[in-house]
Design a protein around this motif. Structure first.
Motif, PDB file in Angstrom:
ATOM      1  N   THR A  25       1.574   9.060   5.416  1.00  0.00           N
ATOM      2  CA  THR A  25       2.144  10.371   4.699  1.00  0.00           C
ATOM      3  C   THR A  25       1.745  11.582   5.581  1.00  0.00           C
ATOM      4  N   GLN A  26       2.697  12.340   5.874  1.00  0.00           N
ATOM      5  CA  GLN A  26       2.509  13.310   7.039  1.00  0.00           C
ATOM      6  C   GLN A  26       1.759  14.526   6.446  1.00  0.00           C
ATOM      7  N   VAL A  27       0.637  14.936   7.398  1.00  0.00           N
ATOM      8  CA  VAL A  27      -0.409  15.993   7.123  1.00  0.00           C
ATOM      9  C   VAL A  27      -0.111  17.017   8.208  1.00  0.00           C
ATOM     10  N   THR A  28       0.352  18.228   7.955  1.00  0.00           N
ATOM     11  CA  THR A  28       0.641  19.306   9.004  1.00  0.00           C
ATOM     12  C   THR A  28      -0.590  20.453   8.722  1.00  0.00           C
ATOM     13  N   VAL A  29      -1.066  20.774   9.696  1.00  0.00           N
ATOM     14  CA  VAL A  29      -2.235  21.832   9.475  1.00  0.00           C
ATOM     15  C   VAL A  29      -1.663  22.942  10.386  1.00  0.00           C
ATOM     16  N   VAL A  39       0.506  11.649  11.037  1.00  0.00           N
ATOM     17  CA  VAL A  39       0.894  10.849   9.764  1.00  0.00           C
ATOM     18  C   VAL A  39      -0.329  10.162   9.556  1.00  0.00           C
ATOM     19  N   TYR A  40      -0.943  10.098   8.448  1.00  0.00           N
ATOM     20  CA  TYR A  40      -2.148   9.085   8.132  1.00  0.00           C
ATOM     21  C   TYR A  40      -1.547   7.871   7.342  1.00  0.00           C
ATOM     22  N   TYR A  41      -2.201   6.857   7.683  1.00  0.00           N
ATOM     23  CA  TYR A  41      -1.801   5.668   7.219  1.00  0.00           C
ATOM     24  C   TYR A  41      -3.332   4.774   6.615  1.00  0.00           C
ATOM     25  N   CYS A  42      -3.003   4.338   5.438  1.00  0.00           N
ATOM     26  CA  CYS A  42      -4.101   3.370   4.909  1.00  0.00           C
ATOM     27  C   CYS A  42      -3.702   1.953   5.273  1.00  0.00           C
ATOM     28  N   ALA A  43      -4.879   1.168   5.225  1.00  0.00           N
ATOM     29  CA  ALA A  43      -4.692  -0.070   5.803  1.00  0.00           C
ATOM     30  C   ALA A  43      -5.828  -0.931   4.963  1.00  0.00           C
ATOM     31  N   SER A  44      -5.677  -2.198   4.875  1.00  0.00           N
ATOM     32  CA  SER A  44      -6.536  -3.192   4.374  1.00  0.00           C
ATOM     33  C   SER A  44      -6.823  -4.321   5.332  1.00  0.00           C
ATOM     34  N   HIS A  45      -8.269  -4.669   5.443  1.00  0.00           N
ATOM     35  CA  HIS A  45      -8.683  -5.560   6.520  1.00  0.00           C
ATOM     36  C   HIS A  45      -7.760  -7.016   6.373  1.00  0.00           C
ATOM     37  N   ARG A  46      -7.643  -7.639   7.332  1.00  0.00           N
ATOM     38  CA  ARG A  46      -7.216  -8.647   7.484  1.00  0.00           C
ATOM     39  C   ARG A  46      -7.971 -10.043   6.383  1.00  0.00           C
ATOM     40  N   LEU A 103      -5.599  12.608  -0.051  1.00  0.00           N
ATOM     41  CA  LEU A 103      -4.828  11.541   0.118  1.00  0.00           C
ATOM     42  C   LEU A 103      -5.213  10.123  -0.632  1.00  0.00           C
ATOM     43  N   PRO A 104      -4.379   9.765  -1.648  1.00  0.00           N
ATOM     44  CA  PRO A 104      -4.715   8.663  -2.417  1.00  0.00           C
ATOM     45  C   PRO A 104      -3.761   7.371  -1.727  1.00  0.00           C
ATOM     46  N   CYS A 105      -4.300   6.255  -2.013  1.00  0.00           N
ATOM     47  CA  CYS A 105      -3.417   5.268  -1.368  1.00  0.00           C
ATOM     48  C   CYS A 105      -3.814   3.909  -2.516  1.00  0.00           C
ATOM     49  N   ALA A 106      -2.433   3.732  -3.150  1.00  0.00           N
ATOM     50  CA  ALA A 106      -2.707   2.851  -4.129  1.00  0.00           C
ATOM     51  C   ALA A 106      -2.174   1.205  -3.551  1.00  0.00           C
ATOM     52  N   ALA A 107      -3.093   0.313  -3.909  1.00  0.00           N
ATOM     53  CA  ALA A 107      -2.564  -0.978  -3.713  1.00  0.00           C
ATOM     54  C   ALA A 107      -1.935  -1.691  -4.706  1.00  0.00           C
ATOM     55  N   SER A 108      -1.136  -2.561  -4.457  1.00  0.00           N
ATOM     56  CA  SER A 108      -0.602  -3.473  -5.647  1.00  0.00           C
ATOM     57  C   SER A 108      -0.188  -4.774  -4.975  1.00  0.00           C
ATOM     58  N   GLY A 109       0.116  -5.839  -5.704  1.00  0.00           N
ATOM     59  CA  GLY A 109       0.461  -7.146  -5.456  1.00  0.00           C
ATOM     60  C   GLY A 109      -0.351  -8.167  -6.223  1.00  0.00           C
ATOM     61  N   ARG A 110       0.345  -8.996  -6.701  1.00  0.00           N
ATOM     62  CA  ARG A 110      -0.235  -9.914  -7.903  1.00  0.00           C
ATOM     63  C   ARG A 110      -1.530 -10.830  -7.429  1.00  0.00           C
ATOM     64  N   THR A 111      -1.371 -10.977  -6.173  1.00  0.00           N
ATOM     65  CA  THR A 111      -2.562 -11.937  -5.328  1.00  0.00           C
ATOM     66  C   THR A 111      -3.489 -11.079  -4.707  1.00  0.00           C
ATOM     67  N   LEU A 163       0.761  -1.344  -0.141  1.00  0.00           N
ATOM     68  CA  LEU A 163      -0.002  -0.001   0.048  1.00  0.00           C
ATOM     69  C   LEU A 163       0.702   1.169  -0.046  1.00  0.00           C
ATOM     70  N   GLN A 164       0.661   1.969  -0.760  1.00  0.00           N
ATOM     71  CA  GLN A 164       1.064   3.254  -1.102  1.00  0.00           C
ATOM     72  C   GLN A 164       0.564   4.687  -0.855  1.00  0.00           C
ATOM     73  N   ALA A 165       0.797   5.142   0.290  1.00  0.00           N
ATOM     74  CA  ALA A 165       0.155   6.471   0.280  1.00  0.00           C
ATOM     75  C   ALA A 165       0.628   7.636   0.109  1.00  0.00           C
ATOM     76  N   SER A 166       0.072   8.669  -0.236  1.00  0.00           N
ATOM     77  CA  SER A 166       0.807   9.905  -0.765  1.00  0.00           C
ATOM     78  C   SER A 166      -0.140  10.954  -0.570  1.00  0.00           C
ATOM     79  N   GLY A 167       0.288  12.307  -0.925  1.00  0.00           N
ATOM     80  CA  GLY A 167      -0.679  13.267  -0.875  1.00  0.00           C
ATOM     81  C   GLY A 167      -0.372  14.354   0.247  1.00  0.00           C
ATOM     82  N   GLY A 168       0.196  14.109   1.169  1.00  0.00           N
ATOM     83  CA  GLY A 168       0.338  14.732   2.159  1.00  0.00           C
ATOM     84  C   GLY A 168       1.107  16.025   2.105  1.00  0.00           C
ATOM     85  N   GLY A 169       1.173  16.913   3.136  1.00  0.00           N
ATOM     86  CA  GLY A 169       1.806  18.187   2.931  1.00  0.00           C
ATOM     87  C   GLY A 169       1.445  18.951   4.114  1.00  0.00           C
TER      88      GLY A 169
END
Length: 128
Positions: free
Chosen positions: A122-126, A94-101, A19-27, A3-9
């Motif tokens: 990904t770090q979000v600072t306000v 810091v914002y984290y994306c996660a997938s259920h088990r 914030l987008p979070c892209a998932a990858s993995g063949r299975t 899982l790759q999170a991005s978009g912070g600032g």
């Protein structure tokens, strides 16, 4: 799965970020899993922010972000989003994306222990 999170600032209070979070993995079948966002502020424990079911039929939010944050997903792109409006200094974390088990499960969906895969954060600072 990866899982790759991005978009912070760094933003001003009242601004918006997505914030987008892209998932990858063949299975990894992204479209079968509940996805969530958590956040962790300095000196605090990681806390639940929002989650969305695999088919986008249901969403759930932590009380402090209701009406300001929106979680969504695009299964065709294996991506989950967190749109954050009217940001406040207390949203700084810091914002984290996660997938259920387990696929097609909503069990303990606000508990971080129910999630087996995590993005790097990904770090979000306000600012005031």
């Amino acid at each position: 799965v990866q899982l790759q999170a991005s978009g912070g600032g760094v933003v001003q209070a009242g601004d918006s970020l997505t914030l987008p979070c892209a998932a990858s993995g063949r299975t990894f079948s992204f479209s079968r899993y509940l996805m969530a966002w958590f956040r962790q502020a300095p000196g605090k424990e990681r806390e639940f922010v929002a989650c969305i079911t695999w088919d986008s039929s249901s969403t759930f939010y932590e009380d402090s972000v209701k009406g300001r944050f929106t979680i969504s997903r695009d299964n065709a792109r294996s991506t989950v989003f967190l749109q954050m409006n009217m940001l406040k200094p207390e949203d700084t974390a810091v914002y984290y994306c996660a997938s259920h088990r387990f696929y097609h499960s909503t069990s303990s969906m606000t508990n971080s222990r129910a999630f087996g895969s995590w993005g790097q954060g990904t770090q979000v600072t306000v600012l005031q």
